[in-house]
Design an enzyme around this catalytic site. Sequence first.
Site, PDB file in Angstrom:
ATOM      1  N   ASN A 196      60.676  79.043 146.473  1.00  0.00           N
ATOM      2  CA  ASN A 196      60.002  77.847 145.978  1.00  0.00           C
ATOM      3  C   ASN A 196      60.537  77.438 144.610  1.00  0.00           C
ATOM      4  OD1 ASN A 196      58.247  75.839 145.218  1.00  0.00           O
ATOM      5  ND2 ASN A 196      56.404  76.921 145.792  1.00  0.00           N
ATOM      6  N   ASP A 197      60.256  78.225 143.603  1.00  0.00           N
ATOM      7  CA  ASP A 197      60.616  77.823 142.251  1.00  0.00           C
ATOM      8  C   ASP A 197      62.123  77.639 142.055  1.00  0.00           C
ATOM      9  OD1 ASP A 197      57.952  77.879 141.555  1.00  0.00           O
ATOM     10  OD2 ASP A 197      58.016  80.006 141.062  1.00  0.00           O
ATOM     11  N   VAL A 198      62.915  78.430 142.784  1.00  0.00           N
ATOM     12  CA  VAL A 198      64.363  78.377 142.559  1.00  0.00           C
ATOM     13  C   VAL A 198      64.997  77.121 143.137  1.00  0.00           C
ATOM     14  CG1 VAL A 198      64.631  80.870 142.419  1.00  0.00           C
ATOM     15  CG2 VAL A 198      64.880  79.741 144.624  1.00  0.00           C
TER      16      VAL A 198
END
Lengths: 466, 105
Positions: free
Chosen positions: A392-394
Amino acid sequence: MSLNILEISYLIASLTFILGLKMLSNPDSARKGNLIAAGGMLIAIIATITLYQDYDSGKMINYGLIFLGLIIGTVIGTIMAKKVQMTSMPQMVSFFNGMGGACAALIAIIEFQSHQHSTVTGFDGELLVMLLGLLIGSVSFSGSIIAYGKLEGKIQDKVLPMNQVINMVMLGTIVVLIVYQMVSGSDPLLFYVLLGIALIYGVLFVMPIGGADMPVVISLLNSFTGMAAAFGGFLYGNKAMLTGGILVGSAGTILTILMCKAMNRSLTNVLLGAFGSAAPGGAKSASGDQTVREISISDTAVLLSYSQSVVIVPGYGLAVAQAQHICHELEKLLGEKGVEVNYAIHPVAGRMPGHMNVLLAEADVPYERMQEMEEINSKFANTDVVVVIGANDVVNPAAKNDPSSPIYGMPILEVDQAKNVIILKRGMAAGYAGIENELFFYPKTRMLFGDAKATLQKLTAEVKEV
Amino acid sequence: MEQVLSYIGENMEMVYFLLLAILLGVEVISNVPAILHTPLMSGANAIHGVVVVGAIIVMLQASPDNYLALSVGFLAVLVGTLNVIGGFVVTDRMLEMFKKKPKKS
């Protein structure tokens, strides 16, 4: 004669540690490097037992206990290390690190007992070295155990009110107590008070740090234990302990900084700022009422089968679901259909830098297929489909576009450049950093909800049919 | 202050040793690719297990009737060994995954 052999054994051990560490920093020689260092360790241990002092038949019980400790430690250590799941690797390292810290602290305790009988006048360097070994060892021990518990999910994130202030006060108290002991001479009561404070400090030091930052903390505690070992070496004038300890102490510090860099954060930021507590940015409200578009498994299968090139972005979700094997199967299947499949590995994918590579390698994914961020980012524009699995964040474009986002500035995989993006996810929950991902609302993005493993299994079956 | 200085002066050899080893550690590690961070950390973790040598020395020095020292020392040897063995085995398991496999085609 035997003392010379002992010193030479320590010299050899020191050399193997340096060489081993050097070889560990290259993929081709890493495994050999580890074995060489292990060999050096064996030499150092055997030489110490046999050569440190002449055999004394009155000390049978000492030898017996040494061997008992070595045997039990070997058996338990081997079993734990062999049994642990690849996904739990980081906490295992943390646990073993804590054991090393405990060892250093215990040594300091015994040495302190015998040190009390000696009367040193003036500056007592030995006492200082002992105290430092005790402190760093115990902080490393309790901190590592907390880190282990947090990654295992046994301990919840908990931030005491004024946690940072309490920590500062404790650190101050520790310094004062050390200075006091140095001036007024050793005092057993103060020694144990110091031990207690150090243990509590280790707990409070790690407690408020978020799960995503845990690898950095483990690496830092790792270098702490190295220092504690070095203090032990200083105490005995033992060169093998000194080299091993200092080497790990300094290398561990550098490694910690490198890890922070890979996440685009400073060490102070990791240690003092909790990740999730950042104020919700503007992006969140802007995307509040947008809807996501779902895609069915069969549509995904068709889309993938008729693509030229596909890039898979694996995240920790893939690892948790143990889906790396089925993922590799899908990749092979698509490969047989003439689709070019690559993996895009973000530097901090998984729980630690390099963790994802290990997990994929476990599933037989060829090394050449795993591409690092810089390499793959230029290729996304020519990619037909990107499949994001449990990450998600990456892949959050906010890191590039939204200065108010807590992850702004973190290098990301620019999957939004690709023609299609499919996101495989359990639900709409935010990622580790607790921030909304606008990528999910892009017109070219399709969501495929479900457990990574089950979904990939169905998908693989569908692709076979196409 | 004078005493502190003289203590350092007496141990000058050690201080040089310390400085060189720190620089060596920094030098050896810089330029390591990100994919090796985890195994490298784990390998370094195993190496600081050398602290077990100190635990063995403590045990050898303890007098056989000092039960406190013996039991604490035993514990130290035990956890130190855990660090060494566990560290090296885990690292080896990680690195095993990296070995290049013959291409099956």
